[in-house]
Design an enzyme around this catalytic site. Sequence first.
Site, PDB file in Angstrom:
ATOM      1  NE  ARG A 184      34.763  41.630  44.254  1.00 25.60           N
ATOM      2  CZ  ARG A 184      34.524  42.609  45.129  1.00 25.60           C
ATOM      3  NH1 ARG A 184      33.990  42.348  46.297  1.00 25.60           N
ATOM      4  NH2 ARG A 184      34.816  43.838  44.815  1.00 25.60           N
ATOM      5  NE  ARG A 236      36.919  48.592  42.744  1.00 26.19           N
ATOM      6  CZ  ARG A 236      36.304  49.576  43.406  1.00 26.19           C
ATOM      7  NH1 ARG A 236      36.670  50.828  43.202  1.00 26.19           N
ATOM      8  NH2 ARG A 236      35.350  49.314  44.247  1.00 26.19           N
ATOM      9  NE  ARG A 296      33.361  54.087  46.830  1.00 23.20           N
ATOM     10  CZ  ARG A 296      33.108  52.800  46.693  1.00 23.20           C
ATOM     11  NH1 ARG A 296      31.972  52.289  47.136  1.00 23.20           N
ATOM     12  NH2 ARG A 296      33.971  52.015  46.085  1.00 23.20           N
ATOM     13  CE  LYS A 301      28.980  44.625  45.841  1.00 27.23           C
ATOM     14  NZ  LYS A 301      29.439  45.451  44.708  1.00 27.23           N
TER      15      LYS A 301
HETATM   16  P1  AMP Z   1      34.846  46.062  47.541  1.00 27.80           P
HETATM   17  O1  AMP Z   1      34.835  47.031  48.660  1.00 27.80           O
HETATM   18  O2  AMP Z   1      33.874  44.926  47.740  1.00 27.80           O
HETATM   19  O3  AMP Z   1      34.702  46.718  46.195  1.00 27.80           O
HETATM   20  O4  AMP Z   1      36.295  45.368  47.549  1.00 27.80           O
HETATM   21  C1  AMP Z   1      37.463  46.127  47.385  1.00 27.80           C
HETATM   22  C2  AMP Z   1      38.623  45.217  46.914  1.00 27.80           C
HETATM   23  O5  AMP Z   1      38.848  44.187  47.889  1.00 27.80           O
HETATM   24  C3  AMP Z   1      38.370  44.468  45.616  1.00 27.80           C
HETATM   25  O6  AMP Z   1      38.652  45.248  44.465  1.00 27.80           O
HETATM   26  C4  AMP Z   1      39.332  43.300  45.772  1.00 27.80           C
HETATM   27  O7  AMP Z   1      40.677  43.689  45.553  1.00 27.80           O
HETATM   28  C5  AMP Z   1      39.188  42.968  47.238  1.00 27.80           C
HETATM   29  N1  AMP Z   1      38.085  42.007  47.479  1.00 27.80           N
HETATM   30  C6  AMP Z   1      36.943  42.206  48.213  1.00 27.80           C
HETATM   31  N2  AMP Z   1      36.154  41.115  48.202  1.00 27.80           N
HETATM   32  C7  AMP Z   1      36.825  40.195  47.444  1.00 27.80           C
HETATM   33  C8  AMP Z   1      36.534  38.865  47.036  1.00 27.80           C
HETATM   34  N3  AMP Z   1      35.395  38.246  47.395  1.00 27.80           N
HETATM   35  N4  AMP Z   1      37.447  38.220  46.265  1.00 27.80           N
HETATM   36  C9  AMP Z   1      38.601  38.807  45.889  1.00 27.80           C
HETATM   37  N5  AMP Z   1      38.936  40.070  46.206  1.00 27.80           N
HETATM   38  C10 AMP Z   1      38.055  40.767  46.992  1.00 27.80           C
END
Ligand code: AMP
Length: 229
Positions: free
Chosen positions: A100, A183, A139, A14
Site C-alpha cells: 500500500r 482512507r 457497509r 477487493k
Molecule cells: P483494509 O481492510 O484493507 O481496508 O484495511 C483496514 C486498515 O488496516 C487500513 O485502513 C490500515 O489501517 C490497516 N492496513 C491494512 N493493510 C495495510 C497495509 N498494507 N499497510 C498499512 N496499513 C494497513
Amino acid sequence: MIGIVLLGPPGVGKGTQAARLKEALALAHLSTGDVLRQAVRDGSPLGARVKAVMESGSLVPDALVGEVVESALSVLARSSGTPAGTGAAPSGFLLDGFPRTVGQVAILDEVLARTGLTLDHVVLLDAPRDVVLRRLTGRRVCGSCGALYHVDSKKPGKAGTCDACGNPIVQRPDDSEESVARRLTVYQDETAPLAAEYGRRGILRTVDGSGDPEAVFARLLSAVGGALV
Ligand code: AMP
C-alpha cells in the site's frame, strides 16, 4: 506458482473479489486488513499496537505489515514442495491490501527474492469515487465472524443480526464518514502511485470494479489469464 496482488481504493470490492478468485484458482489469500482486524479482536500485542491507527483510517507502519506478509509467504514457499495431486498445496498467492506504500513495494520485492516466489499480475480494481463512498459508508459487518452486509444490496434476513452466526451486525469503526474520507485521501497519496511502478514493470492489469460483482469477477478472471483449476 502464480502470484497476484489486488490493488484498489477502499470499498472497491477487493475483499469480495479476492474471496472468489481464491476459490476459482485455489490460491492462498492474505488480506492484511483481515489479519490486523483479527489481531484487534483477539486483543493480541499486535492488535493493541494497531487498533487506534486503524480506527482513524491511517496506515499502520510498513515494518509491522511487512512482518505479517513475510511470515505468510514464507509458510507458503515451504508448502510449495508438497507433492502434486495431494490437494494440500495452494497453486499460488493472492495479496489483498498489500502493498500500500512505496516502502511496502520494496519489502515485498525483498520477501519474494528471499522465498523464490514471483509476482505475475498486479490487478488495479478501480471505480469512481461516489461508488466506493456509497459501498463503504453503507457497509456493515458481523462483529463476531466478519461476514459482510450492505444497507442497500445485502441485508441480513433479520435486521441487525448475522445470517451466518446470529451475532450483532455493526459498522466498522473505520467505515465512519470521517475515517472513510481519511482512507480515500491516504489511498490517493500513498497507494495510487504504486500503479505507475507496476505499470513500468509490465505486470499491471486494470479492471473496472463498478457494477455487478459477477461481471467484475469475469473481467478480473480474464485479466489474470482466466483458466479455472
Ligand atoms: P483494509 O481492510 O484493507 O481496508 O484495511 C483496514 C486498515 O488496516 C487500513 O485502513 C490500515 O489501517 C490497516 N492496513 C491494512 N493493510 C495495510 C497495509 N498494507 N499497510 C498499512 N496499513 C494497513
